[in-house]
Design a protein around this motif. Structure first.
Motif, PDB file in Angstrom:
ATOM      1  N   LEU A 191      79.331 -54.347 -26.077  1.00 11.82           N
ATOM      2  CA  LEU A 191      77.933 -54.390 -26.517  1.00 11.82           C
ATOM      3  C   LEU A 191      77.338 -53.011 -26.825  1.00 11.82           C
ATOM      4  O   LEU A 191      76.654 -52.853 -27.840  1.00 11.82           O
ATOM      5  CB  LEU A 191      77.101 -55.129 -25.453  1.00 11.82           C
ATOM      6  N   PRO A 192      77.578 -51.975 -26.008  1.00 15.33           N
ATOM      7  CA  PRO A 192      76.987 -50.667 -26.336  1.00 15.33           C
ATOM      8  C   PRO A 192      77.406 -50.174 -27.726  1.00 15.33           C
ATOM      9  O   PRO A 192      76.609 -49.516 -28.404  1.00 15.33           O
ATOM     10  CB  PRO A 192      77.543 -49.739 -25.251  1.00 15.33           C
ATOM     11  N   PHE A 193      78.626 -50.503 -28.130  1.00 14.59           N
ATOM     12  CA  PHE A 193      79.103 -50.008 -29.429  1.00 14.59           C
ATOM     13  C   PHE A 193      78.375 -50.681 -30.578  1.00 14.59           C
ATOM     14  O   PHE A 193      77.926 -50.030 -31.515  1.00 14.59           O
ATOM     15  CB  PHE A 193      80.618 -50.231 -29.549  1.00 14.59           C
ATOM     16  N   THR A 194      78.253 -52.006 -30.511  1.00 15.29           N
ATOM     17  CA  THR A 194      77.561 -52.691 -31.610  1.00 15.29           C
ATOM     18  C   THR A 194      76.090 -52.301 -31.616  1.00 15.29           C
ATOM     19  O   THR A 194      75.518 -52.045 -32.665  1.00 15.29           O
ATOM     20  CB  THR A 194      77.697 -54.220 -31.489  1.00 15.29           C
ATOM     21  N   THR A 195      75.474 -52.226 -30.432  1.00 12.71           N
ATOM     22  CA  THR A 195      74.049 -51.905 -30.380  1.00 12.71           C
ATOM     23  C   THR A 195      73.775 -50.540 -31.001  1.00 12.71           C
ATOM     24  O   THR A 195      72.862 -50.391 -31.813  1.00 12.71           O
ATOM     25  CB  THR A 195      73.543 -51.896 -28.926  1.00 12.71           C
ATOM     26  N   ALA A 196      74.585 -49.541 -30.624  1.00 10.10           N
ATOM     27  CA  ALA A 196      74.350 -48.188 -31.122  1.00 10.10           C
ATOM     28  C   ALA A 196      74.472 -48.146 -32.641  1.00 10.10           C
ATOM     29  O   ALA A 196      73.630 -47.568 -33.338  1.00 10.10           O
ATOM     30  CB  ALA A 196      75.343 -47.228 -30.480  1.00 10.10           C
ATOM     31  N   SER A 197      75.497 -48.774 -33.161  1.00  7.13           N
ATOM     32  CA  SER A 197      75.723 -48.742 -34.600  1.00  7.13           C
ATOM     33  C   SER A 197      74.569 -49.422 -35.354  1.00  7.13           C
ATOM     34  O   SER A 197      74.028 -48.877 -36.316  1.00  7.13           O
ATOM     35  CB  SER A 197      77.053 -49.432 -34.893  1.00  7.13           C
ATOM     36  N   ILE A 198      74.162 -50.598 -34.899  1.00  2.00           N
ATOM     37  CA  ILE A 198      73.116 -51.353 -35.600  1.00  2.00           C
ATOM     38  C   ILE A 198      71.761 -50.673 -35.420  1.00  2.00           C
ATOM     39  O   ILE A 198      70.952 -50.613 -36.348  1.00  2.00           O
ATOM     40  CB  ILE A 198      73.074 -52.806 -35.093  1.00  2.00           C
ATOM     41  N   ARG A 199      71.555 -50.113 -34.225  1.00  3.05           N
ATOM     42  CA  ARG A 199      70.270 -49.476 -33.945  1.00  3.05           C
ATOM     43  C   ARG A 199      70.014 -48.292 -34.881  1.00  3.05           C
ATOM     44  O   ARG A 199      68.916 -48.124 -35.407  1.00  3.05           O
ATOM     45  CB  ARG A 199      70.262 -49.014 -32.494  1.00  3.05           C
ATOM     46  N   ALA A 200      71.062 -47.495 -35.099  1.00  2.48           N
ATOM     47  CA  ALA A 200      70.900 -46.339 -35.984  1.00  2.48           C
ATOM     48  C   ALA A 200      70.502 -46.801 -37.380  1.00  2.48           C
ATOM     49  O   ALA A 200      69.613 -46.229 -38.021  1.00  2.48           O
ATOM     50  CB  ALA A 200      72.205 -45.550 -36.041  1.00  2.48           C
ATOM     51  N   ARG A 201      71.133 -47.876 -37.826  1.00  3.43           N
ATOM     52  CA  ARG A 201      70.838 -48.379 -39.163  1.00  3.43           C
ATOM     53  C   ARG A 201      69.399 -48.935 -39.237  1.00  3.43           C
ATOM     54  O   ARG A 201      68.677 -48.691 -40.186  1.00  3.43           O
ATOM     55  CB  ARG A 201      71.850 -49.470 -39.510  1.00  3.43           C
ATOM     56  N   LEU A 202      69.007 -49.672 -38.225  1.00  2.00           N
ATOM     57  CA  LEU A 202      67.662 -50.260 -38.237  1.00  2.00           C
ATOM     58  C   LEU A 202      66.591 -49.173 -38.208  1.00  2.00           C
ATOM     59  O   LEU A 202      65.547 -49.308 -38.839  1.00  2.00           O
ATOM     60  CB  LEU A 202      67.474 -51.213 -37.049  1.00  2.00           C
ATOM     61  N   LEU A 203      66.881 -48.092 -37.493  1.00  2.00           N
ATOM     62  CA  LEU A 203      65.911 -46.998 -37.452  1.00  2.00           C
ATOM     63  C   LEU A 203      65.732 -46.381 -38.835  1.00  2.00           C
ATOM     64  O   LEU A 203      64.611 -46.096 -39.263  1.00  2.00           O
ATOM     65  CB  LEU A 203      66.354 -45.924 -36.457  1.00  2.00           C
ATOM     66  N   SER A 204      66.836 -46.191 -39.545  1.00  2.00           N
ATOM     67  CA  SER A 204      66.700 -45.584 -40.867  1.00  2.00           C
ATOM     68  C   SER A 204      66.046 -46.560 -41.835  1.00  2.00           C
ATOM     69  O   SER A 204      65.312 -46.158 -42.743  1.00  2.00           O
ATOM     70  CB  SER A 204      68.049 -45.082 -41.382  1.00  2.00           C
TER      71      SER A 204
END
Lengths: 259, 372
Positions: free
Chosen positions: A140-153
Motif C-alpha cells: 500500500l505505501p508504494f501505490t499511495t506514494a505514486s498516486i499521491r504525487a500525481r494527484l498533487l500535480s
C-alpha cells in the motif's frame, strides 16, 4: 588524483553489487551440477524448471497473489491518496499519512508476527485471501506514494476545478478527469506493488497457511539441498522479469510527469 | 427579481487559518458589465473570484446571484464559468472535447453540441482546430480554447483570473481588444482579475481596486485614475508623487496646505477635502502634471501653484524626460516630473534652480494611508 580514486571506488562498489548476480546468471548456463567450475554451456536447467510441476504451481500461486494484492493496493492507494490530497486538511492527517507509510519502515518480521497473531486471534483462516490482504498491506505505501504525487500535480493545474466549474459534480470530475489522468501513476504504483508481493518472503513465510507455497518459499525449501543450477536458472528468470517491470514502471512514471 | 443586480457580494470575509484574506467586501456586478478586480498579488482579488465561482466558501457575508444567496452552493450549481490563469485545459481531450465538456455534462443532444462548439471555436478564431490535441497549442491558442470552453455554455457571468498573465506583451495587447470585443458581442458580464493597471484601464467598464483584503476604491477607469481616493490608488494607477500634507485652514472654496511640514500654499477648490484625521492628509501629483520651468521662461498661465526647486538629476527615456527635483530643505524627498517636451532633452546641469508649476486641479488631496 581524485578522479582515479573515485573511479576505483565506484568500480569496486559496482563489482561488489553486481558480481554475485553475474555469477548466478553465468552458472545457470553451466553443465556442471556444482557451482564450482565451468564445464560447458547448456539450457538444460531451464528445461528442468519447466518440467518441475511443484515449482510451476508455486509460480502460479505467486502470480495470482501478486495480481490480487496489487489490485487491492491500487484501489486502496487511490482512495487514500484522494483523501489526503483533495479534502480539506482533516484532523490527524499527518498521523494518517505516517501510519500509511509505516509498513515501509517496519521490520518485515514484525509485520509477519503481528499479522499472524492478529489473524489467529481474530479467527481468520490462513489461506490465499488472508495472504493477499497481507501483501496488499505491505504494498500500500508504494501505490499511495505514486498516486499521491500525481494527484498533487493535478491539483496544481486546477483541472478538477475547471471540470466542476463547467457543471461536473465531484464524482463526474473524478471519473472523467482525475481517474484517466492519474492512470499512469496508478499502473506504475500497481507494478511496484506487484513486485513487492512477488518477491515477498518473510511475511509470506509467517502467514502462508498449509498448502500455500509461494515461489520464494519454494526456492527457500529447494535451497535446503544446496544452491543447484535450477535455482540459478529460476533466479535468472526472476531477474529478467524484474528488470522488465522496472523499465515499464519508469516509462510510465516519466510519461505521467510529462503531461 | 429581475431588477436585482446580476451579482452582489455583501460583507464577504474570508480567512485562511490566522491570515485574514478578505474583510467586508461589498460589490455588485451589473448585467453585461465588464468589471475588473485590480490589485497587487496577495490583495484578495483571486480569493474573491474563487468565492464567486464557488471554490471557496466565505466565512461570513452573502453572495447573491440574481438575488439568490449561493454562498453555500458548489461550483457546478452556479451558471458562472471561469477562465483559469493557466488555462486548465484537459490534456487527454481534443480541442473539440475540451470545449464540449460542459455541454456533455449537461447531456445536450449531439447535434446541438456540434453546432455550439463549432460556433464557439469560430468566435475565438480557431475554427480549424477541433481535432487537435491541446498539448500541441501555443499559449495564445490555449487561452482562446479556455475562453471558448467557458462561453459555450452561455453563462450569465464569466470569471477571468489573470487570463493573459502568461502571454507576451504584444499578444496581450491584441487579446485585450479581442476579449473586450467578444464580451460586447455576447453581452456576458465579465469579472476580470488582473494586477496590470494598463490592462484594467483598457478593458473595464468599472474597476475595483483591492489592497490588503479591502476595497480601496470603485469607479470607472477615468474616475479611478483622475480622482483616486487614497494614496495607494494614486500610486498603483500609474505613478504619483506622494507627499505628506496638513490642512491648516479651510476657507470658503480655499484650503491652506502645508506640505512636508515646510512649504505652504493656498489651494482653491470646490469640493471639500477628504475626511481628515487631525488635518493630516496626503498630497499626490502625477509626474506628467508637473511643469518644470527654467528661470528665463514665463510661468504657466492660469490657476496654478508655483514653487521654487532645484534640479537634481535628469534621465532621458527616449520620448520622455524624467526630472528629479528637490523642493524641500528639511525633507530628503524628491519629486519626479515627466515631460515629453523637447526643450527638456537638452542637458541642464544638475543643481540648476528651476520653478515647478502645478495646476490646482492636478493636485490630489487624499486620505493618508492607515497607520500601522
Amino acid at each position: 588524483m581524485r578522479s582515479k580514486g573515485l573511479q576505483a571506488y565506484c568500480f569496486g562498489l559496482y563489482a561488489f553489487l553486481y558480481a554475485p548476480l553475474a555469477v548466478m546468471v553465468a552458472f545457470s548456463f553451466n553443465t556442471a551440477r556444482r557451482n564450482v567450475a565451468w564445464k560447458g554451456f547448456t539450457f538444460q536447467w531451464y528445461g528442468a524448471l519447466l518440467r518441475d510441476a511443484e515449482l510451476a504451481r508455486s509460480v502460479a500461486t505467486t502470480l495470482e497473489l501478486a495480481v490480487v494484492a496489487s489490485l487491492m493496493a491500487a484501489v486502496m492507494g487511490m482512495l487514500a491518496a484522494y483523501a489526503m490530497t483533495r479534502h480539506a486538511p482533516f484532523k490527524g492527517r499527518g498521523l494518517y499519512s505516517a501510519l500509511l507509510n509505516a509498513p515501509l519502515m517496519m521490520p518485515e518480521i514484525v509485520m509477519g508476527v503481528g499479522l499472524l497473531s492478529f489473524f489467529s486471534r481474530a479467527g481468520v483462516p490462513l489461506n490465499f485471501w488472508s495472504l493477499a490482504c497481507a501483501h496488499a498491506l505491505i504494498a500500500l505505501p508504494f501505490t499511495t506514494a505514486s498516486i499521491r504525487a500525481r494527484l498533487l500535480s493535478l491539483k496544481e493545474s486546477s483541472l478538477e476545478d475547471a471540470a466542476m466549474d463547467l457543471g461536473a459534480t465531484e464524482w463526474e470530475a473524478f471519473l472523467q478527469i482525475t481517474l484517466p489522468l492519474a492512470r499512469p501513476a496508478i499502473i506504475s504504483g500497481a507494478l511496484l506493488a506487484f513486485t513487492v508481493s512477488f518477491e515477498d518472503f518473510v511475511t509470506s513465510f509467517f502467514i502462508a497457511g498449509i498448502g500455500i507455497v509461494t515461489m520464494p518459499i519454494k526456492i527457500y525449501s529447494m535451497m535446503k539441498f544446496g544452491v543447484t543450477p535450477e535455482i540459478n536458472a529460476l533466479a535468472t528468470c526472476l531477474l529478467a522479469i524484474t528488470i522488465g517491470f522496472l523499465f515499464i514502471q519508469r516509462f510510465l512514471d516519466a510519461r505521467s510527469r510529462l503531461n | 427579481m429581475s431588477d436585482a443586480p446580476l451579482l452582489e457580494l455583501i460583507g464577504v470575509a474570508k480567512s485562511f487559518g490566522a491570515a485574514k484574506v478578505l474583510s467586508g467586501i461589498n460589490l455588485t456586478v451589473g448585467h453585461g458589465e465588464f468589471l475588473t478586480l485590480l490589485g497587487p498579488s496577495g490583495c484578495g482579488k483571486t480569493t474573491t473570484l474563487r468565492i464567486i465561482a464557488g471554490f471557496e466558501r466565505p466565512d461570513s457575508g452573502k453572495v447573491l446571484l440574481r438575488g439568490r444567496d449561493v454562498a453555500g452552493l458548489p461550483p457546478y450549481k452556479r451558471d458562472v464559468h471561469t477562465v483559469f490563469q493557466h488555462y486548465a485545459l484537459f490534456p487527454h481531450y481534443s480541442v473539440f472535447e475540451n470545449v464540449a465538456f460542459g455541454l456533455r455534462i449537461r447531456r445536450l443532444p449531439e447535434a446541438e453540441i456540434q453546432a455550439r462548439v463549432t460556433e464557439a471555436l469560430a468566435l475565438v478564431k480557431l475554427a480549424g482546430f477541433a481535432d487537435r490535441r491541446t498539448t500541441a497549442l501555443s499559449g495564445g491558442q490555449m487561452q482562446r480554447i479556455a475562453l471558448a470552453r467557458a462561453i459555450v455554455g452561455r453563462p450569465s457571468l464569466l470569471l477571468l483570473d489573470e487570463p493573459l498573465g502568461a502571454l507576451d506583451l504584444k499578444l496581450r495587447r491584441d487579446m485585450q481588444l479581442e476579449l473586450k470585443a467578444i464580451q460586447r458581442r455576447l453581452g456576458i458580464a465579465f469579472v476580470y482579475v488582473t494586477h496590470d493597471q494598463d490592462e484594467a484601464m483598457a478593458m473595464s467598464d468599472r474597476i475595483i481596486v483591492f489592497h490588503q483584503g479591502r476595497i480601496e476604491q470603485t469607479g470607472t477607469p477615468a474616475e479611478v485614475y483622475h480622482r483616486p481616493r487614497t494614496s495607494f490608488v494614486a500610486d498603483f494607477m500609474g505613478s504619483a508623487n506622494i507627499l505628506s500634507a496638513r490642512l491648516l485652514r479651510s476657507y470658503e472654496g480655499c484650503a491652506r496646505i502645508r506640505v512636508e511640514d515646510e512649504v505652504e500654499f493656498d489651494l482653491p477648490r470646490e469640493e471639500a477635502p477628504p475626511a481628515l484625521h487631525g488635518g493630516e492628509l496626503c498630497l499626490a501629483v502625477r509626474p506628467e502634471r508637473i511643469h518644470v520651468r527654467y528661470e528665463e521662461e514665463l510661468p504657466l498661465r492660469g490657476d496654478c501653484v508655483s514653487l521654487p526647486a532645484v534640479l537634481t538629476d535628469t534621465v532621458n527615456l527616449g520620448d520622455e524626460t524624467q526630472m528629479f527635483l528637490s523642493l524641500f530643505k528639511k525633507s530628503a524627498k524628491t519629486v519626479v516630473a515627466a515631460s515629453m517636451d523637447a526643450r527638456h532633452q537638452t542637458e541642464r546641469q544638475d543643481g540648476t534652480p528651476v520653478w515647478v508649476d502645478i495646476r490646482w486641479k492636478d493636485i490630489l488631496l487624499l486620505e493618508p494611508p492607515p497607520v500601522g
